[in-house]
Design a protein around this motif. Structure first.
Motif, mmCIF file in Angstrom:
data_model
loop_
_atom_site.group_PDB
_atom_site.id
_atom_site.type_symbol
_atom_site.label_atom_id
_atom_site.label_comp_id
_atom_site.label_asym_id
_atom_site.label_seq_id
_atom_site.Cartn_x
_atom_site.Cartn_y
_atom_site.Cartn_z
ATOM 1 N N THR A 26 0.863 -1.175 0.000
ATOM 2 C CA THR A 26 0.000 0.000 0.000
ATOM 3 C C THR A 26 0.895 1.219 0.000
ATOM 4 O OG1 THR A 26 -2.039 0.928 0.942
ATOM 5 C CG2 THR A 26 -0.274 0.410 2.497
ATOM 6 N N SER A 27 0.434 2.289 -0.608
ATOM 7 C CA SER A 27 1.158 3.565 -0.618
ATOM 8 C C SER A 27 0.327 4.601 0.112
ATOM 9 C CB SER A 27 1.430 4.034 -2.057
ATOM 10 O OG SER A 27 2.342 3.174 -2.699
ATOM 11 N N MET A 28 0.975 5.373 0.992
ATOM 12 C CA MET A 28 0.283 6.338 1.831
ATOM 13 C C MET A 28 0.992 7.681 1.741
ATOM 14 S SD MET A 28 -0.121 3.903 5.226
ATOM 15 C CE MET A 28 1.647 3.557 5.335
ATOM 16 N N HIS A 42 -5.642 1.857 5.088
ATOM 17 C CA HIS A 42 -4.411 1.291 4.535
ATOM 18 C C HIS A 42 -3.986 0.052 5.309
ATOM 19 C CE1 HIS A 42 -3.294 4.229 1.462
ATOM 20 N NE2 HIS A 42 -3.656 5.197 2.290
ATOM 21 N N ARG A 45 -6.206 -2.838 4.550
ATOM 22 C CA ARG A 45 -5.840 -3.414 3.246
ATOM 23 C C ARG A 45 -4.658 -4.357 3.403
ATOM 24 N NH1 ARG A 45 -4.073 0.847 -1.041
ATOM 25 N NH2 ARG A 45 -6.172 0.591 -1.921
ATOM 26 N N ARG A 81 5.630 3.808 0.968
ATOM 27 C CA ARG A 81 5.132 2.536 0.421
ATOM 28 C C ARG A 81 5.536 1.414 1.367
ATOM 29 N NH1 ARG A 81 5.387 -0.325 -5.581
ATOM 30 N NH2 ARG A 81 5.742 -2.440 -4.824
ATOM 31 N N LYS A 132 -3.953 -5.177 -3.967
ATOM 32 C CA LYS A 132 -2.935 -4.225 -4.439
ATOM 33 C C LYS A 132 -1.582 -4.957 -4.420
ATOM 34 C CE LYS A 132 -1.450 0.605 -3.830
ATOM 35 N NZ LYS A 132 -2.029 1.114 -5.095
ATOM 36 N N VAL A 190 -8.214 3.412 -1.299
ATOM 37 C CA VAL A 190 -8.449 4.122 -0.044
ATOM 38 C C VAL A 190 -9.000 5.516 -0.314
ATOM 39 C CG1 VAL A 190 -7.309 5.143 1.962
ATOM 40 C CG2 VAL A 190 -6.774 2.800 1.278
ATOM 41 N N ASN A 221 -6.015 8.636 -6.215
ATOM 42 C CA ASN A 221 -5.204 7.750 -5.380
ATOM 43 C C ASN A 221 -4.515 8.593 -4.319
ATOM 44 O OD1 ASN A 221 -2.696 8.740 -6.339
ATOM 45 N ND2 ASN A 221 -2.476 7.117 -7.853
ATOM 46 N N THR A 222 -3.785 7.945 -3.441
ATOM 47 C CA THR A 222 -3.226 8.661 -2.303
ATOM 48 C C THR A 222 -2.189 9.700 -2.698
ATOM 49 O OG1 THR A 222 -2.310 8.309 -0.071
ATOM 50 C CG2 THR A 222 -1.342 7.039 -1.871
#
Length: 259
Positions: A26-28, A42, A45, A81, A132, A190, A221-222
């Motif tokens: 996941t990327s935040m 996140h 996920r 990430r 993902k 997300v 997207n984030t």
């Protein structure tokens, strides 16, 4: 910067990920104060996908610790990430790998929103679209093809002719009935989920022709927040709309969660 379970990562640690390409992530976007919008989603996920990909549980407290460590001393917004993979995975016996580790990488974040996006439609559906995962060949090949044709990215269309998602983003539309999200096999993004909590919407099948006839198309997207699409193939789209502004304002108004 990259760490594996909180320690500097070595090339040998990364070889299984590079050569076998089995894992999920996941990327935040972390703001200057290291607050993260949708952090709970996140983490949910990562837990869900870890069970799906590895058949294993994931300690989210450990993930938080590793992300905090990676962000320590960094100023300004950045994108974190978190990749979950097993460095012992073997291509011949992937079922034997069930001890996932936590790889954290950090890069600077761009400004939001980026300029409008030019999208080319392409018939494609990701493997396990609900996960993902790190298997990005098909999506990046479609993106490269679109760019070689003068576009910025690819918009995926399923074999049924319905729009699903973009290369690394969810897509939404604004029409006469308001905000519409495609009903299709897509990654449960997300940013999309946060917007769906904030703004009235509907989820419905969207054919490619219907997509081109919408007033507005946008990517989420984030990393980008809410980004307008200026065209789909040769059909021009409006990039300014009151409801598009409302979506951006709604997203930016969502408070971040502390690590």
């Amino acid at each position: 910067m990259a760490t594996l379970d909180g320690l500097p990562v070595s090339p040998d640690d990364l070889l299984p990920l590079a050569l076998t390409n089995l894992g999920h992530f996941t990327s935040m976007r972390a703001d200057a104060d290291h607050q993260i919008r949708g952090l709970s989603l996140h983490l949910e996920r990562l837990v869900r996908d870890c069970k799906s990909v590895w058949g294993a549980d994931l300690d989210t407290g450990r993930v938080r610790d590793h992300v905090r460590h990676a962000l320590d001393g960094r100023d300004g917004p950045c994108v974190v990430r978190v990749t979950i993979y097993d460095p012992t995975v073997d291509m011949g016996h992937p079922a034997d790998a069930d001890q996932p580790h936590v790889l954290v990488t950090v890069r600077p974040a761009g400004s939001m929103p980026p300029p409008p996006l030019r999208a080319q439609s392409v018939e494609y559906e990701r493997d396990l679209p609900e996960v993902k995962h790190v298997g990005l060949f098909g999506a990046l090949h479609a993106r490269r093809t679109a760019q070689l044709n003068g576009y910025d990215d690819a918009l995926f269309v399923g074999p049924d002719g319905h729009v699903s998602e973009g290369g690394t983003w969810n897509v939404g539309f604004i029409g006469d009935d308001g905000v519409v999200w495609p009903k299709a096999p897509v990654l449960p993004g997300v940013t999309m989920a946060l917007l769906q909590q904030q703004v009235e919407h509907q989820v419905a099948a969207v054919s490619l022709d219907r997509a081109k006839g919408m007033q507005v198309a946008f990517a989420t997207n984030t990393s980008i927040g809410v980004r307008a699409l200026s065209c789909i193939d040769d059909s021009l789209m409006t990039v300014e709309h009151p409801l598009l502004d409302a979506l951006r304002e709604a997203y930016l108004s969502i408070p971040g969660e502390a690590l």
